[in-house]
Design an enzyme around this catalytic site. Structure first.
Site, PDB file in Angstrom:
ATOM      1  N   LEU A  96      20.888  26.655  20.294  1.00  0.00           N
ATOM      2  CA  LEU A  96      21.528  27.444  21.350  1.00  0.00           C
ATOM      3  C   LEU A  96      20.613  27.506  22.575  1.00  0.00           C
ATOM      4  O   LEU A  96      21.023  27.192  23.686  1.00  0.00           O
ATOM      5  CB  LEU A  96      21.819  28.860  20.821  1.00  0.00           C
ATOM      6  CG  LEU A  96      22.464  29.847  21.793  1.00  0.00           C
ATOM      7  CD1 LEU A  96      23.889  29.413  22.145  1.00  0.00           C
ATOM      8  CD2 LEU A  96      22.505  31.268  21.190  1.00  0.00           C
ATOM      9  N   GLU A 129      17.736  27.123  25.530  1.00  0.00           N
ATOM     10  CA  GLU A 129      17.292  26.034  26.405  1.00  0.00           C
ATOM     11  C   GLU A 129      16.104  26.537  27.225  1.00  0.00           C
ATOM     12  O   GLU A 129      15.865  27.749  27.279  1.00  0.00           O
ATOM     13  CB  GLU A 129      18.439  25.609  27.333  1.00  0.00           C
ATOM     14  CG  GLU A 129      19.607  25.026  26.569  1.00  0.00           C
ATOM     15  CD  GLU A 129      20.681  24.423  27.472  1.00  0.00           C
ATOM     16  OE1 GLU A 129      20.519  24.461  28.720  1.00  0.00           O
ATOM     17  OE2 GLU A 129      21.670  23.924  26.911  1.00  0.00           O
ATOM     18  N   GLY A 146      17.606  31.611  27.652  1.00  0.00           N
ATOM     19  CA  GLY A 146      17.167  32.260  26.413  1.00  0.00           C
ATOM     20  C   GLY A 146      18.062  33.447  26.128  1.00  0.00           C
ATOM     21  O   GLY A 146      19.121  33.315  25.516  1.00  0.00           O
ATOM     22  N   THR A 205      14.061  25.733  15.623  1.00  0.00           N
ATOM     23  CA  THR A 205      13.366  25.854  14.337  1.00  0.00           C
ATOM     24  C   THR A 205      13.773  24.714  13.414  1.00  0.00           C
ATOM     25  O   THR A 205      14.959  24.409  13.275  1.00  0.00           O
ATOM     26  CB  THR A 205      13.690  27.215  13.690  1.00  0.00           C
ATOM     27  OG1 THR A 205      13.237  28.244  14.574  1.00  0.00           O
ATOM     28  CG2 THR A 205      13.001  27.377  12.338  1.00  0.00           C
ATOM     29  N   ARG A 221     -11.848  48.778  -2.476  1.00  0.00           N
ATOM     30  CA  ARG A 221     -12.881  48.947  -1.444  1.00  0.00           C
ATOM     31  C   ARG A 221     -13.489  50.349  -1.518  1.00  0.00           C
ATOM     32  O   ARG A 221     -12.759  51.350  -1.455  1.00  0.00           O
ATOM     33  CB  ARG A 221     -12.249  48.728  -0.058  1.00  0.00           C
ATOM     34  CG  ARG A 221     -13.152  48.990   1.113  1.00  0.00           C
ATOM     35  CD  ARG A 221     -14.242  47.945   1.212  1.00  0.00           C
ATOM     36  NE  ARG A 221     -15.053  48.137   2.405  1.00  0.00           N
ATOM     37  CZ  ARG A 221     -16.209  47.492   2.608  1.00  0.00           C
ATOM     38  NH1 ARG A 221     -16.652  46.625   1.708  1.00  0.00           N
ATOM     39  NH2 ARG A 221     -16.898  47.698   3.716  1.00  0.00           N
ATOM     40  N   GLN A 237      -7.316  61.065   2.167  1.00  0.00           N
ATOM     41  CA  GLN A 237      -5.934  61.420   2.499  1.00  0.00           C
ATOM     42  C   GLN A 237      -5.446  60.677   3.755  1.00  0.00           C
ATOM     43  O   GLN A 237      -4.264  60.337   3.858  1.00  0.00           O
ATOM     44  CB  GLN A 237      -5.815  62.930   2.700  1.00  0.00           C
ATOM     45  CG  GLN A 237      -4.388  63.401   2.584  1.00  0.00           C
ATOM     46  CD  GLN A 237      -4.269  64.917   2.639  1.00  0.00           C
ATOM     47  OE1 GLN A 237      -4.897  65.560   3.481  1.00  0.00           O
ATOM     48  NE2 GLN A 237      -3.478  65.485   1.754  1.00  0.00           N
ATOM     49  N   GLU A 280      16.402  35.095  17.553  1.00  0.00           N
ATOM     50  CA  GLU A 280      17.812  35.522  17.349  1.00  0.00           C
ATOM     51  C   GLU A 280      18.139  36.708  18.249  1.00  0.00           C
ATOM     52  O   GLU A 280      18.894  37.613  17.884  1.00  0.00           O
ATOM     53  CB  GLU A 280      18.097  35.794  15.869  1.00  0.00           C
ATOM     54  CG  GLU A 280      17.999  34.494  15.077  1.00  0.00           C
ATOM     55  CD  GLU A 280      18.862  34.416  13.835  1.00  0.00           C
ATOM     56  OE1 GLU A 280      19.857  35.139  13.739  1.00  0.00           O
ATOM     57  OE2 GLU A 280      18.530  33.574  12.974  1.00  0.00           O
TER      58      GLU A 280
END
Ligand SMILES: Cc1cc2nc3c(=O)[nH]c(=O)nc-3n(C[C@H](O)[C@H](O)[C@H](O)COP(=O)(O)OP(=O)(O)OC[C@H]3O[C@@H](n4cnc5c(N)ncnc54)[C@H](O)[C@@H]3O)c2cc1C
Length: 368
Positions: free
Chosen positions: A114, A116, A120, A147, A257, A268, A353
């Site tokens: 879609l 270009e 966009g 993609t 750790r 906490q 998208e």
């Protein structure tokens, strides 16, 4: 059961390569092989074309679980749905048979063209043209940011067939990688999802038979937008998976750790961060799954819900992965640990998208 099966597969066959795929910016072939061998590369394809016939929620779960270990690899099932959904939604029976069958078999992936260089967010401002020539259409133009370009065999391409009608003068076509005049640009050098090839697609006098048009002339933009209503939910799933992967890693790390003579998980301040991360992920999950159910039923408020799920889940993914890096301190900032990759990968879910600004435009126009 589906989640357990995909999680085991993803941990055994995809996770071990995720760091190398990112470091070397190479296509995750191991993931494609593993997904294809288990019929998970394009689960959404209906059974009548040899596919798995997964509904929208099952597809979301597959993408989520793959993204939990490797966001680049999750674009295999996600973009196969994005590229092929225009054919499923609007294509002729003959077109569906011709293209969904090899997709389901694993003989060729599908990409979606879609965007270009100059179109966009305003996708209807595209310049790629298709001109009728007897029983053929001749396509010329440049599609950008595609993609899986170069890897996919099939491409749904939106092109202008009547420049006087703007979005109503756009039509959709299936273009094949082997069509004469199709070529690809160099892979983009990206911040994240480095294992997912993003390239330009060049269409230079590509002459294709007229029956490759998807739906009627002038309906291509509507098909492209309808597709996104359904597939934005898959991006929400990807975001959700990335966030869950980061939380799972950080959760384990803080127990190991030690600072000030005890595991940092005992503080906490750390516990509250983890609680917030888990809370946001769960909210994103509920929104995404509810949107998937709406996609499956074709509910009238799908456009709002799909945009909301994508926007919310991707913002959560960015926040949660950033917090995961914080929880690992200096170690989180290095490539020796996966959370910095997850933070870089999360960013794209706020962009593609439709950017999250565009999602807000879509939501505002379709308020419930
Ligand atoms: C890695 C990657 C993969 C992609 N894959 C695909 C693909 O497979 N197929 C495909 O077709 N496209 C793909 N895209 C393209 C993607 O969908 C676009 O990048 C996206 O839609 C934004 O377009 P743009 O980059 O031109 O940004 P622009 O549209 O130029 O936007 C720039 C900025 O302006 C903002 N903006 C624009 N309009 C408005 C507005 N009305 N209100 C408020 N803010 C606004 C945007 O939100 C953004 O922040 C991909 C992109 C990337 C980076």
């Amino acid at each position: 059961m589906l989640r357990d099966a995909v999680r085991s597969l993803a941990e055994a066959k995809i996770a071990p390569y995720a760091a190398a795929v990112d470091e070397e910016a190479r296509f995750p072939q191991e993931a494609l092989d593993a997904l294809t061998a288990n019929d998970l590369h394009a689960v959404h394809v209906p059974e009548e074309y040899g596919g798995g016939g997964a509904d929208a929620l099952a597809t979301v779960i597959v993408i989520e679980e793959v993204a939990r270990v490797c966001a680049s690899s999750s674009l295999i099932p996600a973009v196969n749905k994005l590229g092929s959904l225009p054919v499923i939604l609007s294509g002729s029976e003959e077109l569906k048979k011709r293209y969904m069958t090899p997709l389901a078999k694993g003989d060729g992936m599908f990409s979606y063209c879609l965007s270009e260089p100059d179109a966009g967010s305003d996708a209807a401002g595209m310049k790629t043209k298709a001109v009728r020539d007897g029983d053929f259409w001749v396509l010329n133009g440049v599609k950008r940011w595609i993609t899986n370009a170069g890897v996919s065999e099939y491409y749904t391409v939106m092109a202008v067939t009547d420049p006087s009608k703007r979005s109503k003068g756009i039509s959709a076509f299936v273009v094949e990688k082997s069509d004469e005049g199709v070529s690809f640009g160099a892979p983009e050098k990206k911040l994240g999802i480095k294992g997912s090839p993003t390239r330009e697609v060049y269409l230079d006098n590509v002459r294709i038979p007229a029956d490759r048009m998807i739906g009627a002339e002038g309906t291509g933009f509507a098909t492209a937008m309808k597709t996104l209503d359904h597939t934005r939910i898959t991006i929400a799933a990807q975001a959700l998976g990335i966030a869950q992967g980061a939380l799972d890693y950080a959760k384990g790390y803080v127990k190991e750790r030690k600072q000030f003579g005890k595991p940092i998980a005992d503080f906490q301040g750390i516990q509250f961060m983890l609680a917030d991360m888990a809370m946001k992920i769960e909210a994103a999950r509920q929104l995404t799954y509810a949107a998937a159910a709406k996609s499956q039923r074709g509910d009238s408020d799908l456009t709002f819900q799909g945009a909301a799920a994508k926007c919310f889940a991707s913002d959560v993914a960015m926040e949660v992965t950033t917090d995961a890096v914080q929880l690992l301190g200096g170690y989180g900032y290095t490539r020796d640990y996966p959370v910095e990759r997850m933070m870089r990968d999360a960013k794209i879910t706020q962009i593609y998208e439709g950017t999250n600004q565009v999602q807000r435009v879509v939501m505002a126009r379709n308020l419930p």
